[in-house]
Design a protein around this motif. Structure first.
Motif, PDB file in Angstrom:
ATOM      1  N   LYS A  90       0.798  -1.281   0.132  1.00  0.00           N
ATOM      2  CA  LYS A  90       0.103   0.008   0.049  1.00  0.00           C
ATOM      3  C   LYS A  90       0.861   1.274   0.124  1.00  0.00           C
ATOM      4  N   ALA A  91       2.118   1.132   0.356  1.00  0.00           N
ATOM      5  CA  ALA A  91       2.980   2.387   0.596  1.00  0.00           C
ATOM      6  C   ALA A  91       3.122   3.002  -0.801  1.00  0.00           C
ATOM      7  N   ILE A  92       3.114   1.966  -1.977  1.00  0.00           N
ATOM      8  CA  ILE A  92       3.189   2.560  -3.368  1.00  0.00           C
ATOM      9  C   ILE A  92       2.063   3.576  -3.594  1.00  0.00           C
ATOM     10  N   ALA A  93       0.842   3.572  -2.929  1.00  0.00           N
ATOM     11  CA  ALA A  93      -0.162   4.514  -3.192  1.00  0.00           C
ATOM     12  C   ALA A  93       0.023   5.399  -1.997  1.00  0.00           C
ATOM     13  N   GLY A  94       0.983   5.353  -1.385  1.00  0.00           N
ATOM     14  CA  GLY A  94       1.084   6.724  -0.026  1.00  0.00           C
ATOM     15  C   GLY A  94       0.421   6.185   1.000  1.00  0.00           C
ATOM     16  N   VAL A  95      -0.009   4.927   1.193  1.00  0.00           N
ATOM     17  CA  VAL A  95      -0.623   4.582   2.496  1.00  0.00           C
ATOM     18  C   VAL A  95       0.126   3.776   3.584  1.00  0.00           C
ATOM     19  N   GLU A  96       0.292   3.555   4.742  1.00  0.00           N
ATOM     20  CA  GLU A  96       0.917   2.622   5.378  1.00  0.00           C
ATOM     21  C   GLU A  96       0.295   1.277   5.200  1.00  0.00           C
ATOM     22  N   PRO A  97       1.275   0.287   4.617  1.00  0.00           N
ATOM     23  CA  PRO A  97       0.834  -0.903   4.959  1.00  0.00           C
ATOM     24  C   PRO A  97       0.195  -1.528   6.143  1.00  0.00           C
ATOM     25  N   TYR A  98      -0.750  -2.330   5.812  1.00  0.00           N
ATOM     26  CA  TYR A  98      -1.564  -2.908   7.059  1.00  0.00           C
ATOM     27  C   TYR A  98      -2.460  -4.021   6.648  1.00  0.00           C
ATOM     28  N   CYS A  99      -2.911  -4.776   7.552  1.00  0.00           N
ATOM     29  CA  CYS A  99      -3.655  -6.007   7.154  1.00  0.00           C
ATOM     30  C   CYS A  99      -4.983  -5.757   7.214  1.00  0.00           C
ATOM     31  N   SER A 100      -5.730  -5.847   6.137  1.00  0.00           N
ATOM     32  CA  SER A 100      -7.314  -5.407   6.116  1.00  0.00           C
ATOM     33  C   SER A 100      -7.697  -6.301   7.304  1.00  0.00           C
ATOM     34  N   ASN A 101      -7.664  -7.574   7.262  1.00  0.00           N
ATOM     35  CA  ASN A 101      -8.593  -8.443   8.194  1.00  0.00           C
ATOM     36  C   ASN A 101      -8.336  -7.921   9.711  1.00  0.00           C
ATOM     37  N   THR A 102      -6.865  -7.592  10.197  1.00  0.00           N
ATOM     38  CA  THR A 102      -6.764  -7.032  11.516  1.00  0.00           C
ATOM     39  C   THR A 102      -7.378  -6.052  11.897  1.00  0.00           C
ATOM     40  N   LYS A 103      -7.403  -5.242  10.732  1.00  0.00           N
ATOM     41  CA  LYS A 103      -7.921  -3.653  10.950  1.00  0.00           C
ATOM     42  C   LYS A 103      -9.553  -3.730  11.238  1.00  0.00           C
ATOM     43  N   GLU A 104     -10.216  -4.765  10.373  1.00  0.00           N
ATOM     44  CA  GLU A 104     -11.537  -5.015  10.464  1.00  0.00           C
ATOM     45  C   GLU A 104     -11.808  -5.404  12.107  1.00  0.00           C
ATOM     46  N   GLN A 105     -10.873  -6.541  12.331  1.00  0.00           N
ATOM     47  CA  GLN A 105     -11.149  -6.831  13.753  1.00  0.00           C
ATOM     48  C   GLN A 105     -11.078  -5.967  15.018  1.00  0.00           C
ATOM     49  N   ASN A 106     -10.069  -4.849  14.598  1.00  0.00           N
ATOM     50  CA  ASN A 106      -9.965  -3.753  15.518  1.00  0.00           C
ATOM     51  C   ASN A 106     -10.927  -2.854  15.536  1.00  0.00           C
ATOM     52  N   LYS A 107     -11.544  -2.821  14.417  1.00  0.00           N
ATOM     53  CA  LYS A 107     -12.982  -1.982  14.420  1.00  0.00           C
ATOM     54  C   LYS A 107     -13.825  -2.240  15.353  1.00  0.00           C
ATOM     55  N   ILE A 108     -14.180  -3.675  15.158  1.00  0.00           N
ATOM     56  CA  ILE A 108     -15.202  -4.381  15.965  1.00  0.00           C
ATOM     57  C   ILE A 108     -15.001  -3.960  17.273  1.00  0.00           C
ATOM     58  N   ILE A 109     -13.818  -4.348  17.624  1.00  0.00           N
ATOM     59  CA  ILE A 109     -13.319  -4.395  19.206  1.00  0.00           C
ATOM     60  C   ILE A 109     -13.623  -2.840  19.677  1.00  0.00           C
ATOM     61  N   ASP A 110     -13.063  -1.627  18.703  1.00  0.00           N
ATOM     62  CA  ASP A 110     -13.445  -0.541  19.243  1.00  0.00           C
ATOM     63  C   ASP A 110     -14.993  -0.130  19.295  1.00  0.00           C
ATOM     64  N   ASP A 111     -15.720  -0.677  18.426  1.00  0.00           N
ATOM     65  CA  ASP A 111     -17.033  -0.429  18.523  1.00  0.00           C
ATOM     66  C   ASP A 111     -17.727  -1.084  19.757  1.00  0.00           C
ATOM     67  N   LEU A 112     -17.326  -2.297  19.909  1.00  0.00           N
ATOM     68  CA  LEU A 112     -17.702  -3.010  21.139  1.00  0.00           C
ATOM     69  C   LEU A 112     -17.685  -2.247  22.524  1.00  0.00           C
ATOM     70  N   ILE A 113     -16.306  -1.732  22.707  1.00  0.00           N
ATOM     71  CA  ILE A 113     -15.853  -0.863  23.806  1.00  0.00           C
ATOM     72  C   ILE A 113     -16.941   0.435  23.905  1.00  0.00           C
ATOM     73  N   GLU A 114     -16.951   0.910  22.789  1.00  0.00           N
ATOM     74  CA  GLU A 114     -17.559   2.212  22.813  1.00  0.00           C
ATOM     75  C   GLU A 114     -19.189   2.106  23.180  1.00  0.00           C
ATOM     76  N   LYS A 115     -19.855   1.037  22.679  1.00  0.00           N
ATOM     77  CA  LYS A 115     -21.294   0.903  22.960  1.00  0.00           C
ATOM     78  C   LYS A 115     -21.683   0.267  24.365  1.00  0.00           C
ATOM     79  N   ILE A 116     -20.769  -0.329  24.930  1.00  0.00           N
ATOM     80  CA  ILE A 116     -21.030  -0.884  26.121  1.00  0.00           C
ATOM     81  C   ILE A 116     -20.334  -0.050  27.366  1.00  0.00           C
TER      82      ILE A 116
END
Length: 535
Positions: free
Chosen positions: A336-362
């Motif tokens: 992704k750095a080719i497009a100017g974005v820091e490389p990351y795992c899309s699956n782990t990123k989505e898992q973290n979004k779910i975790i953040d959402d759970l913490i925020e809503k409880i």
């Protein structure tokens, strides 16, 4: 300024490969090392004993080996005794005593802050054994050099992947790991029979801990197992209940073939299964996935490889990313750095979004302090949220192989699929749907729910199995056996003459520069010194 060129002064009379060859072979250790790994109940000690007896056979090319079996449990017992821990009785039928040895092994690795602590003990025992055979002392740190005699050391048994890595670093290509496959139900039955106070529940807990303990310093047999060079199946008993020999028990024949491969005493060619898994292994290296590399090979009923696949991101027009495309447009996770974005795992990123959402809503979770929140996030990542796999961009290797065959117009009905890792539950349902008969795999995949979700169409036991293409009702998912891909080249590459070039008569020659299992008894700097001495 002209580049400075080093000049080596070699006497003309000494420029002969024979002299260098002699020096090299004179320093050969002539020792070979085997590790045996298998889950509890698989019978690693029986395999080690069989290998021991075969290597002591005088009819082997070059003669019998002087063989020693060195047991990891003995190393753990010595450590426990030296550190004031109570030792269980030898050959105890009490599961508590065996569990205590597990505890001591874990403690040994933990207190030494070294996952290889047990293997280090085995290596020192190898050194002591060599010293005893040579009549030398082993108390000092002076190297105990090999004396050129044929020796084999069998290490029973390996319980952690770090141990394998250490042994390979030290003994290099003279080390081979034998992986013992055994059906889970058979292992459970053996443990219940061997230990009076086991019972099904305790036996399963014992097996689970052995396979992959929660603590990193604990036993990780499942991780060590897939690093093997050769796999064999010990699901059958050596003898029937009446004491008669079981003719279907093939461990002796399998290990004999392995020794022939090592010695190159006969021309041994790969089985179709071994070639198929080698193709799968090669395919996995094309993957740029940040999580793992997986390869698959689809094989027809005739044994021909018809398609391969790797876990990789799909491309418009068919297939996955690889060679032959515009690299400037590559937006896979790793690039992704080719497009100017820091490389990351899309699956782990989505898992973290779910975790953040759970913490925020409880409310009870969102109000905790930052330190507790860090712990909470880690705990949630270690939960089944961390096992979610549907947010990966990659097509899995199994699906890539199946879809490749489909694009080429090749029928998948009756085919067999060879995969480096056990299929996930997503791939499993497609494998069943496509009419594939059988799946063979090397690595386990604990996130997979394939067997739970599709127990009506998948089975693990080969006993009484009938292929779906022949009227059976279940697809067979079983561990791969035979020469592992990591050993394939050394096992089957022609590295010596097989005939007399003048007469054409069949004759297997000794390799001019030593076998593929050659281990030098001295370091490369010592070999350099030997060349200098004979200059």
């Amino acid at each position: 300024m002209a580049e400075k060129v080093a000049v080596v002064n070699i006497k003309k009379s000494q420029v002969t490969s024979k002299k260098s060859q002699e020096l090299f072979l004179d320093n050969a250790a002539n020792e070979i090392f085997f590790g045996v790994v298998g889950h509890v109940g698989s019978g690693t000690s029986e395999v080690a004993k069989t290998l021991h007896d075969l290597l002591e056979d005088d009819s082997l090319p070059g003669g019998a080996f002087d063989v020693e079996i060195l047991k990891a449990r003995d190393i753990i017992k010595i450590w426990a005794k030296e550190n004031g821990h109570a030792l269980p009785e030898d050959n105890s039928a009490d599961l508590d005593d065996v569990t205590k040895l597990q505890d001591y092994g874990d403690l040994m690795r933990k207190e030494n802050t070294d996952y290889t602590a047990v293997a280090r003990g085995l290596i020192l025992r190898v050194r002591e054994t060599r010293a005893d055979k040579k009549g030398e002392e082993s108390d000092s740190d002076i190297p105990i050099l090999p004396d050129g005699k044929r020796r084999a050391y069998i290490l029973d048994s390996i319980r952690h992947p770090a141990e394998v890595l250490l042994l390979r670093r030290i003994y290099q290509e003279a080390f081979a790991l034998v992986g013992v496959v055994c059906e889970e139900e058979v292992r459970l039955r053996r443990i219940e029979k061997k230990y009076d106070n086991a019972g099904e529940r305790r036996a399963k807990e014992f097996m689970k801990r052995d396979s992959k303990a929660t603590e990193k310093f604990g036993q990780r047999v499942s991780d060590a197992f897939h690093l093997s060079d050769f796999f064999l199946d010990n699901s059958l008993e050596k003898k029937h209940a009446d004491g008669s020999a079981n003719e279907d028990w093939t461990i002796n024949e399998d290990l004999s073939r392995f020794i022939k491969i090592i010695s190159h005493a006969e021309i041994v060619r790969p089985k179709s299964d071994e070639t198929a898994m080698y193709h799968a292994y090669g395919a996995q290296m094309r993957s740029a996935c940040l999580s793992r590399q997986v390869g698959a090979a689809l094989v027809s009923k005739e044994g021909n490889v018809v398609a391969v696949g790797s876990n990789e991101v799909p491309r418009a027009g068919g297939g996955v990313y690889g060679e032959g495309f515009d690299a400037s447009k590559d937006e896979r996770c790793a690039y992704k750095a080719i497009a100017g974005v820091e490389p990351y795992c899309s699956n782990t990123k989505e898992q973290n979004k779910i975790i953040d959402d759970l913490i925020e809503k409880i409310p009870e979770l969102s109000k905790v302090d930052d330190e507790r929140k860090k712990i909470l996030i880690k705990e949630l990542r270690d939960s089944k949220i961390g096992s979610l796999i549907e947010f990966s961009r990659a097509v899995h290797a199994e699906m890539d192989a199946i879809l490749t065959a489909t694009r080429q117009g090749v029928s998948t009905i009756g085919c067999r699929l060879f995969v480096t890792t056990f299929p996930c539950h997503y791939c499993a349902r497609h494998i069943v749907t496509t009419g594939i008969d059988e799946v063979q795999f090397i690595e386990p995949y604990l996130k997979s729910k394939a067997l739970d979700l599709h127990h009506d169409s998948i089975q693990k036991k080969i006993t009484d199995w009938k292929a779906p293409s022949d009227g059976g009702e279940r697809v067979l998912f079983r561990p791969f056996t035979g020469v592992a891909p990591r050993l394939y080249r050394r096992a089957f590459l022609k590295d010596r003459d097989l005939k007399d070039n003048d007469t054409g008569t069949f004759k297997i020659s000794a390799p001019e520069w030593g076998s593929p299992w050659h281990l030098s008894g001295t370091s490369y700097v010592q070999l350099e010194a030997e060349l200098k001495k004979n200059d």
